[in-house]
Design a protein around this motif. Sequence first.
Motif, PDB file in Angstrom:
ATOM      1  N   ASP A   1       0.654   4.433   0.861  1.00  0.00           N
ATOM      2  CA  ASP A   1      -0.068   5.411   1.556  1.00  0.00           C
ATOM      3  C   ASP A   1       0.895   6.419   1.767  1.00  0.00           C
ATOM      4  O   ASP A   1       1.173   6.767   3.199  1.00  0.00           O
TER       5      ASP A   1
ATOM      6  N   VAL B   1      -2.538  -7.174   1.436  1.00  0.00           N
ATOM      7  CA  VAL B   1      -2.254  -6.055   1.421  1.00  0.00           C
ATOM      8  C   VAL B   1      -1.606  -5.417   2.686  1.00  0.00           C
ATOM      9  O   VAL B   1      -1.863  -5.514   3.763  1.00  0.00           O
ATOM     10  N   ILE B   2      -0.239  -4.934   2.533  1.00  0.00           N
ATOM     11  CA  ILE B   2       0.679  -4.630   3.613  1.00  0.00           C
ATOM     12  C   ILE B   2       1.261  -3.131   3.331  1.00  0.00           C
ATOM     13  O   ILE B   2       1.720  -2.941   2.253  1.00  0.00           O
ATOM     14  N   GLY B   3       1.158  -2.254   4.228  1.00  0.00           N
ATOM     15  CA  GLY B   3       1.639  -0.918   4.202  1.00  0.00           C
ATOM     16  C   GLY B   3       2.583  -0.518   5.012  1.00  0.00           C
ATOM     17  O   GLY B   3       3.969  -0.884   4.791  1.00  0.00           O
ATOM     18  N   ARG B   4       2.257  -0.134   6.077  1.00  0.00           N
ATOM     19  CA  ARG B   4       3.289   0.598   7.357  1.00  0.00           C
ATOM     20  C   ARG B   4       4.664  -0.264   7.493  1.00  0.00           C
ATOM     21  O   ARG B   4       5.567  -0.117   7.493  1.00  0.00           O
ATOM     22  N   PRO B   5       4.443  -1.695   7.728  1.00  0.00           N
ATOM     23  CA  PRO B   5       5.320  -2.585   8.155  1.00  0.00           C
ATOM     24  C   PRO B   5       6.467  -2.380   7.077  1.00  0.00           C
ATOM     25  O   PRO B   5       7.765  -2.600   7.414  1.00  0.00           O
TER      26      PRO B   5
ATOM     27  N   GLN C   1      -4.289  -0.999  13.588  1.00  0.00           N
ATOM     28  CA  GLN C   1      -4.905  -2.107  13.151  1.00  0.00           C
ATOM     29  C   GLN C   1      -5.349  -2.879  14.530  1.00  0.00           C
ATOM     30  O   GLN C   1      -4.717  -2.971  15.182  1.00  0.00           O
TER      31      GLN C   1
ATOM     32  N   PRO D   1      -6.516  -6.577   4.063  1.00  0.00           N
ATOM     33  CA  PRO D   1      -5.483  -5.930   4.705  1.00  0.00           C
ATOM     34  C   PRO D   1      -5.312  -6.337   6.116  1.00  0.00           C
ATOM     35  O   PRO D   1      -5.815  -7.384   6.545  1.00  0.00           O
TER      36      PRO D   1
ATOM     37  N   ARG E   1       0.177  -8.397   9.727  1.00  0.00           N
ATOM     38  CA  ARG E   1       1.439  -8.065  10.566  1.00  0.00           C
ATOM     39  C   ARG E   1       2.095  -9.137  10.706  1.00  0.00           C
ATOM     40  O   ARG E   1       1.846 -10.178  11.064  1.00  0.00           O
TER      41      ARG E   1
ATOM     42  N   THR F   1     -14.262  -2.093   7.637  1.00  0.00           N
ATOM     43  CA  THR F   1     -14.032  -2.563   9.081  1.00  0.00           C
ATOM     44  C   THR F   1     -13.855  -1.622  10.165  1.00  0.00           C
ATOM     45  O   THR F   1     -13.950  -2.110  11.363  1.00  0.00           O
TER      46      THR F   1
ATOM     47  N   ALA G   1       0.967  -1.185   0.212  1.00  0.00           N
ATOM     48  CA  ALA G   1       0.019   0.039  -0.055  1.00  0.00           C
ATOM     49  C   ALA G   1       0.783   1.329   0.019  1.00  0.00           C
ATOM     50  O   ALA G   1       1.730   1.424   0.954  1.00  0.00           O
TER      51      ALA G   1
ATOM     52  N   LYS H   1      -0.570  -0.769  -4.174  1.00  0.00           N
ATOM     53  CA  LYS H   1      -2.132  -0.285  -4.280  1.00  0.00           C
ATOM     54  C   LYS H   1      -2.021   1.132  -4.012  1.00  0.00           C
ATOM     55  O   LYS H   1      -1.324   1.936  -3.102  1.00  0.00           O
TER      56      LYS H   1
HETATM   57  O1  C5P Z   1      -0.221   0.428   6.890  1.00  0.00           O
HETATM   58  P1  C5P Z   1      -1.223  -0.832   6.817  1.00  0.00           P
HETATM   59  O2  C5P Z   1      -0.654  -2.466   6.494  1.00  0.00           O
HETATM   60  O3  C5P Z   1      -2.169  -1.145   7.952  1.00  0.00           O
HETATM   61  O4  C5P Z   1      -2.008  -0.427   5.636  1.00  0.00           O
HETATM   62  C1  C5P Z   1      -3.150  -1.183   5.199  1.00  0.00           C
HETATM   63  C2  C5P Z   1      -3.874  -0.770   3.946  1.00  0.00           C
HETATM   64  O5  C5P Z   1      -5.081  -1.387   3.629  1.00  0.00           O
HETATM   65  C3  C5P Z   1      -4.090   0.673   4.164  1.00  0.00           C
HETATM   66  O6  C5P Z   1      -4.000   1.194   2.802  1.00  0.00           O
HETATM   67  C4  C5P Z   1      -5.542   0.739   4.410  1.00  0.00           C
HETATM   68  O7  C5P Z   1      -6.409   1.948   4.160  1.00  0.00           O
HETATM   69  C5  C5P Z   1      -6.047  -0.500   3.873  1.00  0.00           C
HETATM   70  N1  C5P Z   1      -7.278  -1.050   4.785  1.00  0.00           N
HETATM   71  C6  C5P Z   1      -7.170  -1.353   5.889  1.00  0.00           C
HETATM   72  N2  C5P Z   1      -8.282  -1.853   6.670  1.00  0.00           N
HETATM   73  C7  C5P Z   1      -9.558  -2.203   5.905  1.00  0.00           C
HETATM   74  C8  C5P Z   1      -9.459  -1.591   4.515  1.00  0.00           C
HETATM   75  C9  C5P Z   1      -8.277  -1.136   4.042  1.00  0.00           C
HETATM   76  O8  C5P Z   1      -6.312  -1.239   6.453  1.00  0.00           O
HETATM   77  N3  C5P Z   1     -10.298  -2.637   6.493  1.00  0.00           N
END
Ligand code: C5P
Length: 235
Positions: free
Chosen positions: A18, A210-214, A192, A180, A183, A122, A16, A40
């Motif tokens: 972001d 879908v993984i963002g910040r980690p 989360q 998403p 972790r 969520t 992600a 993403k």
């Molecule tokens: O940084 P992190 O791994 O928490 O990012 C998760 C990604 O998934 C972010 O772009 C967030 O907007 C998305 N997302 C989420 N939870 C949801 C739906 C989407 O974390 N229920």
Amino acid sequence: MSSGITPVLRDKLIVALDVSSPEEASDLVARLGDSVSFYKIGLELAFGGGLPLAERLAGAGKKVFLDLKLHDIATTVERAAAQVARLGATYLTVHAFPQTMAAAKQGVGDSGLLILGVTVMTSYDDQDLKAAGYLFGVRHLVERRALQARQAEIGGLILSAEELPAIRELVGPDLRLVTPGIRPAGSSVGDQKRVMTPANALRAGADHLVIGRPITRAADPRAVADAILAEMAGA
Ligand code: C5P
């Protein structure tokens, strides 16, 4: 190539982006290099100039998930989806209302862009749904919309990791399930609440994580991505 990390496995990891500008996003993509094949782009980056970046990434051979969560009257959704289809992305999200899903599917035609339905955000609980006038609680509404997504023959669903086994059983093998809230063991949970490790989410039936910040906030994003892929390969 390190053991078990095939192109198919690599595509299961979606990072992600972001961040607020295409420059920051491009910098991350460069740092992640060949380790990451799928990105993403959400609302923040899309409104900060991310759509031309999506097109560039797709042109450079990366896969792109546009998390735009469309929802409008059917004609508008259909025409907007047709415009998005020209960018070369792989996935586009819409809210999982029957008319919206059907219109988006119609709009993308045979472009190859797949529609993913967002069942229930969520961040909503049963009380929030009641306050908004819904008769169903979260679980019931997620299941109902998952079945409606299958009926609309869209590409898949976004859902939380804990919903994976039940929804996979409900919709069968054809819908792509994208989750998403992942972790790796030992990483910070952040905001989360309900998280699952990459290996467990794959075992529970996810097609993509879908993984963002980690990854994006790590001192060495590529090393973290490689470690996650190694964990996924072992799942
Ligand atoms: O940084 P992190 O791994 O928490 O990012 C998760 C990604 O998934 C972010 O772009 C967030 O907007 C998305 N997302 C989420 N939870 C949801 C739906 C989407 O974390 N229920």
